[in-house]
Design a protein around this motif. Structure first.
Motif, PDB file in Angstrom:
ATOM      1  N   ASP A  73     -11.822   0.291   0.247  1.00  0.00           N
ATOM      2  CA  ASP A  73     -10.660   0.891  -0.408  1.00  0.00           C
ATOM      3  C   ASP A  73      -9.570   1.170   0.621  1.00  0.00           C
ATOM      4  O   ASP A  73      -9.858   1.559   1.762  1.00  0.00           O
ATOM      5  CB  ASP A  73     -11.074   2.183  -1.105  1.00  0.00           C
ATOM      6  CG  ASP A  73      -9.978   2.734  -1.997  1.00  0.00           C
ATOM      7  OD1 ASP A  73      -9.083   1.959  -2.381  1.00  0.00           O
ATOM      8  OD2 ASP A  73     -10.011   3.948  -2.310  1.00  0.00           O
ATOM      9  N   LEU A  74      -8.331   0.955   0.222  1.00  0.00           N
ATOM     10  CA  LEU A  74      -7.190   1.190   1.105  1.00  0.00           C
ATOM     11  C   LEU A  74      -6.868   2.674   1.124  1.00  0.00           C
ATOM     12  O   LEU A  74      -6.581   3.273   0.079  1.00  0.00           O
ATOM     13  CB  LEU A  74      -5.983   0.390   0.611  1.00  0.00           C
ATOM     14  CG  LEU A  74      -4.743   0.350   1.507  1.00  0.00           C
ATOM     15  CD1 LEU A  74      -5.068  -0.316   2.839  1.00  0.00           C
ATOM     16  CD2 LEU A  74      -3.617  -0.404   0.809  1.00  0.00           C
ATOM     17  N   GLY A  75      -6.932   3.277   2.286  1.00  0.00           N
ATOM     18  CA  GLY A  75      -6.684   4.705   2.406  1.00  0.00           C
ATOM     19  C   GLY A  75      -5.210   5.029   2.526  1.00  0.00           C
ATOM     20  O   GLY A  75      -4.407   4.217   3.001  1.00  0.00           O
ATOM     21  N   MET A  76      -4.841   6.235   2.110  1.00  0.00           N
ATOM     22  CA  MET A  76      -3.444   6.661   2.208  1.00  0.00           C
ATOM     23  C   MET A  76      -2.978   6.716   3.652  1.00  0.00           C
ATOM     24  O   MET A  76      -1.809   6.430   3.950  1.00  0.00           O
ATOM     25  CB  MET A  76      -3.261   8.022   1.537  1.00  0.00           C
ATOM     26  CG  MET A  76      -3.237   7.969   0.032  1.00  0.00           C
ATOM     27  SD  MET A  76      -3.181   9.621  -0.686  1.00  0.00           S
ATOM     28  CE  MET A  76      -1.957  10.415   0.326  1.00  0.00           C
ATOM     29  N   ASP A  77      -3.887   7.100   4.563  1.00  0.00           N
ATOM     30  CA  ASP A  77      -3.496   7.151   5.963  1.00  0.00           C
ATOM     31  C   ASP A  77      -3.179   5.761   6.489  1.00  0.00           C
ATOM     32  O   ASP A  77      -2.292   5.584   7.336  1.00  0.00           O
ATOM     33  CB  ASP A  77      -4.589   7.814   6.796  1.00  0.00           C
ATOM     34  CG  ASP A  77      -5.944   7.142   6.622  1.00  0.00           C
ATOM     35  OD1 ASP A  77      -6.115   6.393   5.644  1.00  0.00           O
ATOM     36  OD2 ASP A  77      -6.828   7.371   7.468  1.00  0.00           O
ATOM     37  N   GLN A  78      -3.881   4.742   5.992  1.00  0.00           N
ATOM     38  CA  GLN A  78      -3.578   3.364   6.399  1.00  0.00           C
ATOM     39  C   GLN A  78      -2.204   2.930   5.895  1.00  0.00           C
ATOM     40  O   GLN A  78      -1.439   2.289   6.610  1.00  0.00           O
ATOM     41  CB  GLN A  78      -4.650   2.421   5.869  1.00  0.00           C
ATOM     42  CG  GLN A  78      -6.031   2.637   6.467  1.00  0.00           C
ATOM     43  CD  GLN A  78      -7.086   1.813   5.743  1.00  0.00           C
ATOM     44  OE1 GLN A  78      -7.319   1.993   4.555  1.00  0.00           O
ATOM     45  NE2 GLN A  78      -7.706   0.896   6.456  1.00  0.00           N
ATOM     46  N   ILE A  79      -1.900   3.275   4.660  1.00  0.00           N
ATOM     47  CA  ILE A  79      -0.588   2.923   4.111  1.00  0.00           C
ATOM     48  C   ILE A  79       0.511   3.650   4.883  1.00  0.00           C
ATOM     49  O   ILE A  79       1.528   3.056   5.258  1.00  0.00           O
ATOM     50  CB  ILE A  79      -0.523   3.283   2.611  1.00  0.00           C
ATOM     51  CG1 ILE A  79      -1.569   2.490   1.833  1.00  0.00           C
ATOM     52  CG2 ILE A  79       0.870   3.026   2.053  1.00  0.00           C
ATOM     53  CD1 ILE A  79      -1.681   2.894   0.380  1.00  0.00           C
ATOM     54  N   ARG A  80       0.293   4.942   5.117  1.00  0.00           N
ATOM     55  CA  ARG A  80       1.316   5.747   5.796  1.00  0.00           C
ATOM     56  C   ARG A  80       1.592   5.240   7.209  1.00  0.00           C
ATOM     57  O   ARG A  80       2.746   5.179   7.643  1.00  0.00           O
ATOM     58  CB  ARG A  80       0.864   7.207   5.846  1.00  0.00           C
ATOM     59  CG  ARG A  80       1.898   8.156   6.449  1.00  0.00           C
ATOM     60  CD  ARG A  80       1.326   9.540   6.661  1.00  0.00           C
ATOM     61  NE  ARG A  80       0.269   9.519   7.672  1.00  0.00           N
ATOM     62  CZ  ARG A  80      -0.984   9.890   7.444  1.00  0.00           C
ATOM     63  NH1 ARG A  80      -1.348  10.314   6.236  1.00  0.00           N
ATOM     64  NH2 ARG A  80      -1.886   9.844   8.403  1.00  0.00           N
ATOM     65  N   GLU A  81       0.548   4.853   7.941  1.00  0.00           N
ATOM     66  CA  GLU A  81       0.718   4.483   9.334  1.00  0.00           C
ATOM     67  C   GLU A  81       1.021   2.996   9.537  1.00  0.00           C
ATOM     68  O   GLU A  81       1.746   2.639  10.468  1.00  0.00           O
ATOM     69  CB  GLU A  81      -0.549   4.845  10.117  1.00  0.00           C
ATOM     70  CG  GLU A  81      -0.847   6.332  10.145  1.00  0.00           C
ATOM     71  CD  GLU A  81       0.276   7.135  10.781  1.00  0.00           C
ATOM     72  OE1 GLU A  81       0.886   6.626  11.745  1.00  0.00           O
ATOM     73  OE2 GLU A  81       0.533   8.266  10.327  1.00  0.00           O
ATOM     74  N   GLN A  82       0.486   2.122   8.672  1.00  0.00           N
ATOM     75  CA  GLN A  82       0.611   0.691   8.906  1.00  0.00           C
ATOM     76  C   GLN A  82       1.609  -0.002   7.984  1.00  0.00           C
ATOM     77  O   GLN A  82       2.008  -1.143   8.251  1.00  0.00           O
ATOM     78  CB  GLN A  82      -0.771   0.030   8.768  1.00  0.00           C
ATOM     79  CG  GLN A  82      -1.777   0.575   9.772  1.00  0.00           C
ATOM     80  CD  GLN A  82      -3.155  -0.016   9.599  1.00  0.00           C
ATOM     81  OE1 GLN A  82      -3.294  -1.213   9.369  1.00  0.00           O
ATOM     82  NE2 GLN A  82      -4.184   0.813   9.701  1.00  0.00           N
ATOM     83  N   LEU A  83       1.995   0.653   6.902  1.00  0.00           N
ATOM     84  CA  LEU A  83       3.045   0.131   6.026  1.00  0.00           C
ATOM     85  C   LEU A  83       4.221   1.105   6.021  1.00  0.00           C
ATOM     86  O   LEU A  83       4.754   1.470   4.988  1.00  0.00           O
ATOM     87  CB  LEU A  83       2.493  -0.069   4.601  1.00  0.00           C
ATOM     88  CG  LEU A  83       1.340  -1.056   4.464  1.00  0.00           C
ATOM     89  CD1 LEU A  83       0.892  -1.141   3.011  1.00  0.00           C
ATOM     90  CD2 LEU A  83       1.725  -2.433   4.982  1.00  0.00           C
ATOM     91  N   ASP A 123       3.196  11.286   3.092  1.00  0.00           N
ATOM     92  CA  ASP A 123       1.903  11.268   2.409  1.00  0.00           C
ATOM     93  C   ASP A 123       2.072  10.971   0.918  1.00  0.00           C
ATOM     94  O   ASP A 123       1.334  10.164   0.348  1.00  0.00           O
ATOM     95  CB  ASP A 123       1.181  12.606   2.596  1.00  0.00           C
ATOM     96  CG  ASP A 123       0.713  12.812   4.030  1.00  0.00           C
ATOM     97  OD1 ASP A 123       0.291  11.823   4.649  1.00  0.00           O
ATOM     98  OD2 ASP A 123       0.789  13.942   4.529  1.00  0.00           O
ATOM     99  N   LEU A 124       3.035  11.642   0.285  1.00  0.00           N
ATOM    100  CA  LEU A 124       3.252  11.392  -1.139  1.00  0.00           C
ATOM    101  C   LEU A 124       3.790   9.985  -1.376  1.00  0.00           C
ATOM    102  O   LEU A 124       3.440   9.340  -2.375  1.00  0.00           O
ATOM    103  CB  LEU A 124       4.218  12.429  -1.715  1.00  0.00           C
ATOM    104  CG  LEU A 124       3.680  13.853  -1.871  1.00  0.00           C
ATOM    105  CD1 LEU A 124       4.746  14.762  -2.454  1.00  0.00           C
ATOM    106  CD2 LEU A 124       2.439  13.871  -2.738  1.00  0.00           C
ATOM    107  N   ALA A 125       4.631   9.507  -0.469  1.00  0.00           N
ATOM    108  CA  ALA A 125       5.139   8.141  -0.611  1.00  0.00           C
ATOM    109  C   ALA A 125       4.001   7.132  -0.498  1.00  0.00           C
ATOM    110  O   ALA A 125       3.950   6.144  -1.242  1.00  0.00           O
ATOM    111  CB  ALA A 125       6.206   7.858   0.443  1.00  0.00           C
ATOM    112  N   ALA A 126       3.064   7.374   0.416  1.00  0.00           N
ATOM    113  CA  ALA A 126       1.903   6.487   0.549  1.00  0.00           C
ATOM    114  C   ALA A 126       1.049   6.518  -0.711  1.00  0.00           C
ATOM    115  O   ALA A 126       0.562   5.477  -1.181  1.00  0.00           O
ATOM    116  CB  ALA A 126       1.078   6.897   1.766  1.00  0.00           C
ATOM    117  N   LEU A 127       0.859   7.707  -1.270  1.00  0.00           N
ATOM    118  CA  LEU A 127       0.099   7.819  -2.514  1.00  0.00           C
ATOM    119  C   LEU A 127       0.792   7.064  -3.644  1.00  0.00           C
ATOM    120  O   LEU A 127       0.135   6.368  -4.435  1.00  0.00           O
ATOM    121  CB  LEU A 127      -0.057   9.296  -2.889  1.00  0.00           C
ATOM    122  CG  LEU A 127      -0.699   9.593  -4.251  1.00  0.00           C
ATOM    123  CD1 LEU A 127      -2.107   9.013  -4.332  1.00  0.00           C
ATOM    124  CD2 LEU A 127      -0.695  11.094  -4.521  1.00  0.00           C
ATOM    125  N   ALA A 128       2.116   7.186  -3.726  1.00  0.00           N
ATOM    126  CA  ALA A 128       2.857   6.499  -4.775  1.00  0.00           C
ATOM    127  C   ALA A 128       2.735   4.987  -4.638  1.00  0.00           C
ATOM    128  O   ALA A 128       2.598   4.266  -5.635  1.00  0.00           O
ATOM    129  CB  ALA A 128       4.328   6.920  -4.741  1.00  0.00           C
TER     130      ALA A 128
END
Length: 362
Positions: free
Chosen positions: A31-41, A58-63
């Motif tokens: 599963d793609l974690g929010m921390d991965q989205i936040r830091e790598q995207l 954090d909320l932007a990564a969740l969205a």
């Protein structure tokens, strides 16, 4: 009617379940974690924060995760969440001259106090796929140099010192808040800049490109483009001074544009301005070009009919959430409207056939 409604609800529930399944993808893949989205995207996160008018990585990564990577849908989610938040106060204007810059370049002056800082950018990379990124277990990248500490003077000050560029706008008081009051036209520059900052990056980019191709007659130089972090302060009435509550990452762009002068102003350069959350330099540059194009009236220039000069066209159509809502509402049931149109077409065809039959008989 009741049976139809219940059947519709079941279909919607099934659609939600299917969406959740598609969002997760193959269960065999981690599963793609929010921390991965936040830091790598991070650039996608920055765009969602900018167009959603809410600085929260954090909320932007969740969205982004919830929207399956659809950034406009993610912006919609962020804006909807933003409307539920209490407004506790207003910060004082940030001082970008005090920015701790990660990237700072100028296309107008080579040697700058503080130097040119190339920073993290695609500008100097080859547009070739790097298959090494597909390999697993790569070592972490080497640590980067720390950001240049502020304050770093603005390049525009060099031109302003000799009177070669229009002076910066003075303090006009608290600007209206576009997120709390509807946009009214004509709009002041502060409102226009808010709308452009929230506007769809692709739309603003296309308008900016049109000005470079002659639809608006704005030949611009990037006076300065800077990316970095600035402190956010809030004035505490009980204390009588401002207190720093955090920092945000911003991209700021100031363009230098030609101006032949008018009856009251000598020939000089003029300004275009863009300021966006996060590292969003394409958006900031495009925003500054469109900002300058929209200033034709206050500078006494001729209106050429270019789309980027039309305030109503630009501001009424740059918001991707409004555009998406109006576009996608046609997916909703329009059975009654369509039946009316269908009946009208049938009646017109019958009348036309009757006229043709009469003409053939004559």
């Amino acid at each position: 009617m009741y049976v139809a409604v219940k059947g519709g609800e079941r279909a919607i529930d099934n659609a939600h379940a299917w969406l959740a399944e598609e969002r997760r993808g193959d269960p065999a893949v981690p599963d793609l974690g929010m921390d991965q989205i936040r830091e790598q995207l991070r650039l996608a996160v920055n765009r969602v924060m900018a167009e959603g008018s809410l600085y929260d990585p954090d909320l932007a990564a969740l969205a982004i995760k919830q929207a399956r990577g659809d950034l406009i849908e993610a912006v919609f989610l962020i804006r909807a969440w933003r409307t539920t938040l209490p407004r506790l106060g207003a910060s004082v204007p940030v001082e970008t001259a005090g920015m701790a810059v990660d990237r700072r370049i100028s296309a107008t002056f080579k040697d700058l106090p503080g130097g040119q800082v190339l920073g993290p950018t695609f500008d100097y990379t080859h547009r070739l796929l790097d298959f090494a990124l597909a390999a697993e277990g790569l070592p972490p990248p080497a640590p980067t140099a720390p950001a240049t500490p502020g304050p770093v003077p603005h390049v525009m000050g060099f031109l302003n010192r000799d009177g070669l560029i229009e002076p910066a706008a003075g303090d006009e008081g608290a600007p209206p808040d576009l997120t709390r009051t509807p946009l009214e036209l004509p709009a002041c520059r502060a409102l226009r800049l808010q709308a452009l900052a929230r506007g769809d990056e692709g739309f603003i980019l296309s308008l900016a490109y049109s000005t470079q191709r002659g639809y608006g007659r704005t030949h611009a130089f990037v006076g300065e483009l800077r990316i970095g972090r600035v402190a956010v302060e809030v004035e505490i009435p009980e204390l009588g001074f401002a207190v720093e509550i955090g920092e945000v990452e911003l991209t700021e762009c100031e363009t230098v544009n030609q101006f032949t002068g008018s009856r009251s102003e000598p020939p000089q350069f003029t300004r275009g301005y863009g300021l966006v959350f996060g590292q969003s330099e394409r958006k900031a540059i495009a925003m500054s070009l469109v900002d300058r194009a929209l200033r034709w009236k206050e500078l006494g220039e001729d209106y050429t009919g270019a789309p980027a000069q039309d305030e109503e066209f630009v501001l009424a159509h740059c918001d991707n959430i409004q555009a998406t809502g109006f576009l996608e509402h046609i997916k909703l049931p329009h059975y009654v409207d369509f039946q009316a149109e269908l009946e009208l077409i049938r009646r017109l065809r019958a009348e036309a056939a009757q006229v043709q039959a009469q003409e053939a008989a004559e």
